[in-house]
Design an enzyme around this catalytic site. Structure first.
Site, short mmCIF file in Angstrom:
data_model
loop_
_atom_site.label_atom_id
_atom_site.label_comp_id
_atom_site.label_asym_id
_atom_site.label_seq_id
_atom_site.Cartn_x
_atom_site.Cartn_y
_atom_site.Cartn_z
N LYS A 171 38.57 34.12 37.00
CA LYS A 171 39.01 35.63 35.30
C LYS A 171 40.03 36.47 36.57
CE LYS A 171 40.73 36.81 31.34
NZ LYS A 171 40.20 36.84 30.91
N LYS A 239 40.56 48.01 31.91
CA LYS A 239 39.28 47.71 32.35
C LYS A 239 39.47 46.37 33.35
CE LYS A 239 37.38 45.07 30.10
NZ LYS A 239 36.74 43.62 29.70
#
Lengths: 285, 285
Positions: A171, A239
């Site tokens: 990811k 983030k």
């Protein structure tokens, strides 16, 4: 069919939980905000008032929340599932968090005989709604096989990457590529615009050649239409990119272009646009 | 059918000229290196010993050579087509050169009633062989319509971007996006590799989600297989990126990620690898 607990009913989680209900699964939910729960209750979900209350009713618990702290809270916190989940419960964490945090959480859950997979997703809100997400799975292969029918409802490209944390690494790679793709589209569009050339025609031409990408399709369209409704919020992409840079730092490698893309997301958020789609990076490049 | 002159029989030009011959066009060629000409002569092309000698035999002259200097030489040089081309000859320059140079050349050819289109391509050697290139056209729309059947043999996505030079601007955008995509893939792969994760599985997962791109398909595969046969040579991609940066400089805009990608191509070439595919940037990131 396994009983499913579902925690995290945001842009991604809500359509994913709906798809599971519509596929015939019994789904228990926990939502911090009651208004997030109501459309799911209307489709048959049963709501509980904490992860701890939800856990005993589930064979498989899916979490898809914002960050490492949220994952730790719902899994290991004061009212976390660790206090009440049955042995052999399988936790599928589909949030995007640090690989190293995933490994630590998996080890803690294992002390209560709770299995864990890290299974972050790519494909955006559209992929969540259509059940066509790409799902990157870290953890034990035999545990993945036990929940594959559930993941098949949510996605169409389910890849076992490796052991705990490797789904999160994949990811991270995904987020690197998307952030840099948004920067690349932005720079190309700035050059075209400053040259007085029609951006829509440039995009049309590029979609037919080697520069073709999902990013140019989806984010390129958003930029052309000046429509930055998320999609995927800049604050969340930011983030994720800081997780990437932290990971790179720990590994002792440099990622200069990812670093620049992160700067752009920082700037977008600091200029007061955390809730725009992350393709709004165009506005600050 | 218009008689075609074809100048530039490199990785891209050779299969393009072959496709025109096979579509039934009479094709005259000029090649600096005689061995480049022989496979085309075998398929019926007629070779001439200079652009000037070739030009009177052609209604449409296609050029696809390495850089601005080469384009100027074959079109405007001592033995250039400008000295002998018939009025209303259409020059289609499919090379990648500076937009501003294209505009200047078009103006000079116009003094001899020679029309020009800038029509750079994307899609790589594969696209050239299969006749599926994306073709970005700058120049007059009515001139494009006169040669569209020829371009239809070479490509499947033929977009009229705007006036002279706009095709080159679109190509600059294309090169920005591809160079930055190669950097992005490289950084993602470095993170995965340093984390001990299987790159092939990461690529497989990413191809199914928002990070999907032609670049990840084609260049990602080259990187995985450590196969840097061009394809598109690093030296040419580098040349194109310096055109991009020069253009950005003239426009007074900054393109930090394109600048970094150019640095990487510089480094690759300076380390002695000008003839590797440009995806070999992975080796120097």
């Amino acid at each position: 069919m396994q009983a499913i607990g579902f925690i995290g009913l945001g842009i991604m989680g809500k359509p994913m939980a709906l798809n599971l209900l519509r596929a015939g699964y019994a789904v228990s939910i926990y939502a911090r905000r009651p208004d997030a729960a109501s459309p799911l209750i209307a489709e048959g979900a049963k709501a509980y008032s904490s992860p701890e209350e939800l856990a005993p009713h589930a064979d498989v618990i899916i979490t898809i929340v914002s960050d490492t702290a949220d994952v730790e809270e719902v899994l290991l916190g004061k009212s976390g599932i660790i206090h009440s989940a049955k042995p052999n419960t399988i936790v599928i964490d589909m949030s995007t968090i640090a690989a190293i945090a995933t490994q630590r959480i998996a080890a803690q859950l294992a002390t209560k005989l709770i299995h864990m997979l890290d299974a972050p997703v790519s494909g955006g809100e559209q992929g969540a709604i259509q059940g066509t997400l790409s799902i990157m799975v870290g953890g034990k292969a035999d545990i993945l096989e036990k929940v594959r029918p559930i993941l098949d409802v949510l996605g169409k490209n389910i890849v076992h990457i490796g052991d705990h944390g490797s789904g999160q690494i994949a990811k991270a790679c995904n987020q690197i590529m998307i952030s840099e793709a948004i920067v690349a589209i932005s720079e190309a569009f700035h050059l075209a615009k400053a040259s007085g050339v029609d951006l829509a025609k440039v995009r049309e031409a590029l979609l037919g050649g080697s520069a073709n990408s999902r990013a140019l399709e989806v984010y390129g369209k958003r930029i052309l239409e000046n429509d930055y409704n998320p999609g995927f919020k800049a604050s969340l992409h930011r983030k994720d990119m800081h997780l990437v840079l932290e990971q790179a730092h720990q590994l002792g490698i440099e990622l200069p272009a990812a670093n620049y893309a992160t700067n752009c997301l920082d700037r977008l958020v600091m200029k007061g646009h955390p809730d725009l789609d992350s393709s709004a990076v165009y506005l600050v490049t």
